[in-house]
Design a protein around this motif. Structure first.
Motif, PDB file in Angstrom:
ATOM      1  N   VAL A  79       0.862  -1.186   0.000  1.00  0.00           N
ATOM      2  CA  VAL A  79       0.000   0.000   0.000  1.00  0.00           C
ATOM      3  C   VAL A  79       0.895   1.232   0.000  1.00  0.00           C
ATOM      4  O   VAL A  79       1.805   1.355   0.813  1.00  0.00           O
ATOM      5  CB  VAL A  79      -0.932   0.007   1.229  1.00  0.00           C
ATOM      6  N   ASN A  80       0.635   2.124  -0.919  1.00  0.00           N
ATOM      7  CA  ASN A  80       1.418   3.349  -1.031  1.00  0.00           C
ATOM      8  C   ASN A  80       0.775   4.429  -0.158  1.00  0.00           C
ATOM      9  O   ASN A  80      -0.207   5.060  -0.551  1.00  0.00           O
ATOM     10  CB  ASN A  80       1.492   3.790  -2.497  1.00  0.00           C
ATOM     11  N   CYS A  81       1.339   4.638   1.011  1.00  0.00           N
ATOM     12  CA  CYS A  81       0.788   5.623   1.955  1.00  0.00           C
ATOM     13  C   CYS A  81       0.916   7.044   1.417  1.00  0.00           C
ATOM     14  O   CYS A  81       0.083   7.900   1.720  1.00  0.00           O
ATOM     15  CB  CYS A  81       1.472   5.490   3.309  1.00  0.00           C
ATOM     16  N   GLY A  82       1.949   7.300   0.637  1.00  0.00           N
ATOM     17  CA  GLY A  82       2.122   8.623   0.043  1.00  0.00           C
ATOM     18  C   GLY A  82       0.970   8.980  -0.882  1.00  0.00           C
ATOM     19  O   GLY A  82       0.494  10.114  -0.879  1.00  0.00           O
ATOM     20  N   SER A  83       0.507   8.005  -1.681  1.00  0.00           N
ATOM     21  CA  SER A  83      -0.607   8.292  -2.588  1.00  0.00           C
ATOM     22  C   SER A  83      -1.912   8.453  -1.817  1.00  0.00           C
ATOM     23  O   SER A  83      -2.766   9.266  -2.192  1.00  0.00           O
ATOM     24  CB  SER A  83      -0.734   7.211  -3.662  1.00  0.00           C
ATOM     25  N   ILE A  84      -2.070   7.708  -0.722  1.00  0.00           N
ATOM     26  CA  ILE A  84      -3.266   7.874   0.108  1.00  0.00           C
ATOM     27  C   ILE A  84      -3.248   9.260   0.746  1.00  0.00           C
ATOM     28  O   ILE A  84      -4.264   9.966   0.764  1.00  0.00           O
ATOM     29  CB  ILE A  84      -3.352   6.765   1.177  1.00  0.00           C
ATOM     30  N   ALA A  85      -2.075   9.661   1.246  1.00  0.00           N
ATOM     31  CA  ALA A  85      -1.942  11.005   1.839  1.00  0.00           C
ATOM     32  C   ALA A  85      -2.271  12.077   0.799  1.00  0.00           C
ATOM     33  O   ALA A  85      -2.915  13.080   1.112  1.00  0.00           O
ATOM     34  CB  ALA A  85      -0.534  11.199   2.401  1.00  0.00           C
ATOM     35  N   LYS A  86      -1.841  11.869  -0.430  1.00  0.00           N
ATOM     36  CA  LYS A  86      -2.117  12.822  -1.511  1.00  0.00           C
ATOM     37  C   LYS A  86      -3.623  12.917  -1.774  1.00  0.00           C
ATOM     38  O   LYS A  86      -4.156  14.011  -1.970  1.00  0.00           O
ATOM     39  CB  LYS A  86      -1.360  12.395  -2.776  1.00  0.00           C
ATOM     40  N   GLU A  87      -4.309  11.783  -1.772  1.00  0.00           N
ATOM     41  CA  GLU A  87      -5.759  11.797  -1.997  1.00  0.00           C
ATOM     42  C   GLU A  87      -6.486  12.499  -0.856  1.00  0.00           C
ATOM     43  O   GLU A  87      -7.453  13.230  -1.081  1.00  0.00           O
ATOM     44  CB  GLU A  87      -6.288  10.373  -2.178  1.00  0.00           C
ATOM     45  N   VAL A  88      -6.019  12.267   0.374  1.00  0.00           N
ATOM     46  CA  VAL A  88      -6.623  12.949   1.519  1.00  0.00           C
ATOM     47  C   VAL A  88      -6.371  14.451   1.424  1.00  0.00           C
ATOM     48  O   VAL A  88      -7.246  15.262   1.729  1.00  0.00           O
ATOM     49  CB  VAL A  88      -6.102  12.373   2.852  1.00  0.00           C
ATOM     50  N   GLU A  89      -5.195  14.831   0.970  1.00  0.00           N
ATOM     51  CA  GLU A  89      -4.879  16.251   0.779  1.00  0.00           C
ATOM     52  C   GLU A  89      -5.824  16.875  -0.246  1.00  0.00           C
ATOM     53  O   GLU A  89      -6.351  17.975  -0.045  1.00  0.00           O
ATOM     54  CB  GLU A  89      -3.432  16.395   0.327  1.00  0.00           C
ATOM     55  N   GLU A  90      -6.070  16.181  -1.342  1.00  0.00           N
ATOM     56  CA  GLU A  90      -6.993  16.680  -2.368  1.00  0.00           C
ATOM     57  C   GLU A  90      -8.422  16.759  -1.824  1.00  0.00           C
ATOM     58  O   GLU A  90      -9.159  17.700  -2.113  1.00  0.00           O
ATOM     59  CB  GLU A  90      -6.929  15.796  -3.600  1.00  0.00           C
ATOM     60  N   TYR A  91      -8.795  15.765  -1.030  1.00  0.00           N
ATOM     61  CA  TYR A  91     -10.113  15.776  -0.387  1.00  0.00           C
ATOM     62  C   TYR A  91     -10.233  16.983   0.542  1.00  0.00           C
ATOM     63  O   TYR A  91     -11.249  17.682   0.538  1.00  0.00           O
ATOM     64  CB  TYR A  91     -10.332  14.476   0.389  1.00  0.00           C
ATOM     65  N   SER A  92      -9.203  17.228   1.317  1.00  0.00           N
ATOM     66  CA  SER A  92      -9.183  18.360   2.242  1.00  0.00           C
ATOM     67  C   SER A  92      -9.355  19.675   1.485  1.00  0.00           C
ATOM     68  O   SER A  92     -10.122  20.548   1.891  1.00  0.00           O
ATOM     69  CB  SER A  92      -7.877  18.363   3.037  1.00  0.00           C
ATOM     70  N   ARG A  93      -8.680  19.791   0.379  1.00  0.00           N
ATOM     71  CA  ARG A  93      -8.793  21.001  -0.451  1.00  0.00           C
ATOM     72  C   ARG A  93     -10.216  21.123  -1.009  1.00  0.00           C
ATOM     73  O   ARG A  93     -10.799  22.208  -1.038  1.00  0.00           O
ATOM     74  CB  ARG A  93      -7.756  20.950  -1.573  1.00  0.00           C
ATOM     75  N   PHE A  94     -10.788  20.001  -1.426  1.00  0.00           N
ATOM     76  CA  PHE A  94     -12.137  19.983  -1.985  1.00  0.00           C
ATOM     77  C   PHE A  94     -13.172  20.439  -0.960  1.00  0.00           C
ATOM     78  O   PHE A  94     -14.016  21.293  -1.247  1.00  0.00           O
ATOM     79  CB  PHE A  94     -12.467  18.572  -2.492  1.00  0.00           C
ATOM     80  N   ILE A  95     -13.119  19.896   0.258  1.00  0.00           N
ATOM     81  CA  ILE A  95     -14.122  20.293   1.251  1.00  0.00           C
ATOM     82  C   ILE A  95     -13.876  21.714   1.760  1.00  0.00           C
ATOM     83  O   ILE A  95     -14.821  22.402   2.120  1.00  0.00           O
ATOM     84  CB  ILE A  95     -14.257  19.297   2.423  1.00  0.00           C
ATOM     85  N   ASN A  96     -12.637  22.137   1.754  1.00  0.00           N
ATOM     86  CA  ASN A  96     -12.351  23.517   2.135  1.00  0.00           C
ATOM     87  C   ASN A  96     -12.965  24.483   1.116  1.00  0.00           C
ATOM     88  O   ASN A  96     -13.511  25.523   1.474  1.00  0.00           O
ATOM     89  CB  ASN A  96     -10.845  23.739   2.261  1.00  0.00           C
ATOM     90  N   GLU A  97     -12.888  24.102  -0.144  1.00  0.00           N
ATOM     91  CA  GLU A  97     -13.466  24.920  -1.216  1.00  0.00           C
ATOM     92  C   GLU A  97     -14.978  25.064  -1.043  1.00  0.00           C
ATOM     93  O   GLU A  97     -15.555  26.091  -1.361  1.00  0.00           O
ATOM     94  CB  GLU A  97     -13.150  24.267  -2.560  1.00  0.00           C
ATOM     95  N   HIS A  98     -15.616  24.010  -0.531  1.00  0.00           N
ATOM     96  CA  HIS A  98     -17.070  24.010  -0.364  1.00  0.00           C
ATOM     97  C   HIS A  98     -17.471  24.199   1.097  1.00  0.00           C
ATOM     98  O   HIS A  98     -18.598  23.898   1.478  1.00  0.00           O
ATOM     99  CB  HIS A  98     -17.654  22.698  -0.893  1.00  0.00           C
ATOM    100  N   SER A  99     -16.591  24.719   1.900  1.00  0.00           N
ATOM    101  CA  SER A  99     -16.851  24.832   3.339  1.00  0.00           C
ATOM    102  C   SER A  99     -17.975  25.808   3.674  1.00  0.00           C
ATOM    103  O   SER A  99     -18.534  25.741   4.764  1.00  0.00           O
ATOM    104  CB  SER A  99     -15.576  25.214   4.080  1.00  0.00           C
ATOM    105  N   SER A 100     -18.324  26.682   2.784  1.00  0.00           N
ATOM    106  CA  SER A 100     -19.391  27.653   3.071  1.00  0.00           C
ATOM    107  C   SER A 100     -20.724  26.956   3.351  1.00  0.00           C
ATOM    108  O   SER A 100     -21.578  27.521   4.026  1.00  0.00           O
ATOM    109  CB  SER A 100     -19.555  28.631   1.915  1.00  0.00           C
ATOM    110  N   HIS A 101     -20.886  25.737   2.874  1.00  0.00           N
ATOM    111  CA  HIS A 101     -22.119  24.989   3.128  1.00  0.00           C
ATOM    112  C   HIS A 101     -22.205  24.507   4.575  1.00  0.00           C
ATOM    113  O   HIS A 101     -23.277  24.122   5.028  1.00  0.00           O
ATOM    114  CB  HIS A 101     -22.221  23.774   2.206  1.00  0.00           C
ATOM    115  N   PHE A 102     -21.090  24.494   5.277  1.00  0.00           N
ATOM    116  CA  PHE A 102     -21.034  23.913   6.612  1.00  0.00           C
ATOM    117  C   PHE A 102     -20.945  24.946   7.726  1.00  0.00           C
ATOM    118  O   PHE A 102     -20.640  24.595   8.855  1.00  0.00           O
ATOM    119  CB  PHE A 102     -19.842  22.946   6.712  1.00  0.00           C
TER     120      PHE A 102
END
Length: 165
Positions: A79-102
Motif C-alpha cells: 500500500v502506497n501511503c504517500g498516494s493515500i496522503a495525496k488523496e486525503v490532501e486533495e479531499y481536504s482542499r475539496f471540502i475547504n473549497e465548499h466549506s461555506s455549506h457547513f
C-alpha cells in the motif's frame, strides 16, 4: 386647432394609462418569477455540491480504510501511503473549497476538519513503520468518519428543502 390636438393628446393619455399600468403589473410578475427561478437554480447547485461532498467523503473513507483501524501488517504490504496522503490532501482542499455549506453560527465543520487533517496527512506521507502508518491512518479515518454525519445531515436538509418548496 391647438385645442383639438390638446384634447386628442389628453384622451390618448387617459386611454394609454391603463395599458401602461397593465404592462407594469406584468413586468413585476415576470421579475418576481425570474427571481424565483434564480433562487431555485442556486438551491439546486447547492444540492449538487453537497451531494458531491457526500460521495467524495464516502470514497475517501474507503481509500483511507486501507491504512485505517482494520488494517494489519499483511494488508498494509504494497500500500502506497504517500498516494493515500495525496488523496486525503486533495479531499481536504475539496471540502475547504465548499466549506461555506457547513457554516453554523461560529463553527465550520469542514474548515475544522481541514485544519485537523493537515498534520495527519504529513505524518502519513512520512510514515515508515507499520505502527506509524496505522496510527496516522486511524487518525485520518476517524476524523473523516466523524465528519460524515454532518455531510449526511446537510445533504438530507438540502434535499428536503427542495422537496417542500
Amino acid at each position: 386647432m391647438e385645442t383639438w390636438i390638446s384634447i386628442i393628446g389628453s384622451v390618448a393619455s387617459i386611454i394609454g394609462s391603463p395599458w401602461a399600468w397593465y404592462q407594469a403589473v406584468e413586468a413585476k410578475k415576470s421579475a418576481t418569477k425570474a427571481e424565483e427561478v434564480k433562487e431555485e437554480i442556486i438551491e439546486r447547485r447547492k444540492i449538487v455540491e453537497v451531494s458531491q461532498i457526500h460521495s467524495e467523503t464516502s470514497r475517501i473513507l474507503k481509500v483511507v480504510s486501507k491504512v485505517g483501524p482494520s488494517c494489519n501488517q499483511a494488508l498494509l504490504r504494497g500500500v502506497n501511503c504517500g498516494s493515500i496522503a495525496k488523496e486525503v490532501e486533495e479531499y481536504s482542499r475539496f471540502i475547504n473549497e465548499h466549506s461555506s455549506h457547513f457554516t453554523n453560527f461560529f463553527e465550520n465543520k469542514a474548515k475544522e476538519l481541514c485544519e485537523q487533517l493537515h498534520p495527519d496527512i504529513e505524518s502519513l506521507s512520512e510514515a515508515k513503520s507499520f505502527e506509524e502508518k496505522k496510527e496516522s491512518g486511524k487518525k485520518i479515518y476517524y476524523k473523516i468518519n466523524s465528519f460524515m454525519p454532518f455531510v449526511k445531515q446537510l445533504s438530507d436538509q438540502k434535499k428536503e428543502n427542495v422537496a417542500t418548496n
